[in-house]
Design an enzyme around this catalytic site. Sequence first.
Site, PDB file in Angstrom:
ATOM      1  CD  GLU A  64      -1.403  -2.187   1.101  1.00  0.00           C
ATOM      2  OE1 GLU A  64      -0.825  -2.662   1.963  1.00  0.00           O
ATOM      3  OE2 GLU A  64      -3.003  -3.178   1.082  1.00  0.00           O
ATOM      4  CG  HIS A  95      -9.909  -7.307   8.651  1.00  0.00           C
ATOM      5  ND1 HIS A  95      -9.335  -7.199   9.407  1.00  0.00           N
ATOM      6  CD2 HIS A  95      -9.073  -6.584   7.227  1.00  0.00           C
ATOM      7  CE1 HIS A  95      -8.152  -8.460   9.496  1.00  0.00           C
ATOM      8  NE2 HIS A  95      -8.024  -7.845   7.538  1.00  0.00           N
TER       9      HIS A  95
END
Length: 326
Positions: free
Chosen positions: A60, A129
């Site tokens: 990322e 998450h």
Amino acid sequence: MPIITYRDALNQALREEMQRDDRVFLMGEEVAVYQGAYKVSKGLLQEFGEMRVVDTPITELGFAGVGVGAAMVGLRPVIEFMTWNFALLAIDQVVNAAAKMLYMSGGQYHMPMVFRGPNGAALQLSAQHSQAFESWLAHIPGLKVVSPGTPYDAKGLLKAAIRDDNPVVFFEGEMMYNHKGEVPDGDYIVPIGKADLKREGADCTLVTYGKSVPLALQVADTMAKDGIQLDVLDLRTIRPLDTEALTTSVRKTNRVVVLEEGWEFCGVGAQIVDYCQRDCFDDLDAPVVRVHQADVPMPYAKNIEKAAKPDLAKTVAAVRKVMYLD
């Protein structure tokens, strides 16, 4: 007007902007061959090829940085994070590079780029998450922060974000990708920085955005059965905040409840409360009340997870509280 999903509305926005401007490209994990973790990029690789729909490794920080460099030389990258939970690894590029570049270069480099992906609570994905990060990014000067709550707004706001010369952080509601709504064919823009009055009422203003919009409308339907009419104000953009729309609604209803997915401490709702007490104090007939996620990491167990999230009952209770009905 065609009724399509939130997912397809985002896909239309990407396709139309890539057709309109060959500087626009999409980059991220599984966006090309797999067509996106949530299938938002379905069919784009076949139409635009691998130079404009780019699969990346699980890096990322790396591909966000490539996007910053691409924007500096005049391209218009759209960086997809598989989830904003993973984007924490790229936060240095978002906060220290994209947000600052225009200022630190003395206006020499614009940052026409979009960071987008699913945000907020999902379903039994647990603490790492299932998080809402919009208040983190809204804290940073130099970024625009957008959170659409309907398919119509998702398409129009994403097109506006891609055309913007500033870095735009685009939060898509996780669990909203199958949500359906009316979306016109062809080109239209929803301006960044303009809230939308999703429902009009005179008794209380329910301020919300993103995935909480359908819940807010459900609350309004429920309370209407008791004769209580809510102004449901969808912010659509968290930064810049449409304070004019907020003021107009507060002066009409004199009561405010803020509904958001995130945590209470330093949340978006705190900013709304600050604005109301500074600029609308004389118009308020009750303290502003906030409905938000419990101040804990999101639990995994289904019953405890449900208890941690904002819901219909909590929001109805908040409205009744500001109206001194209980």
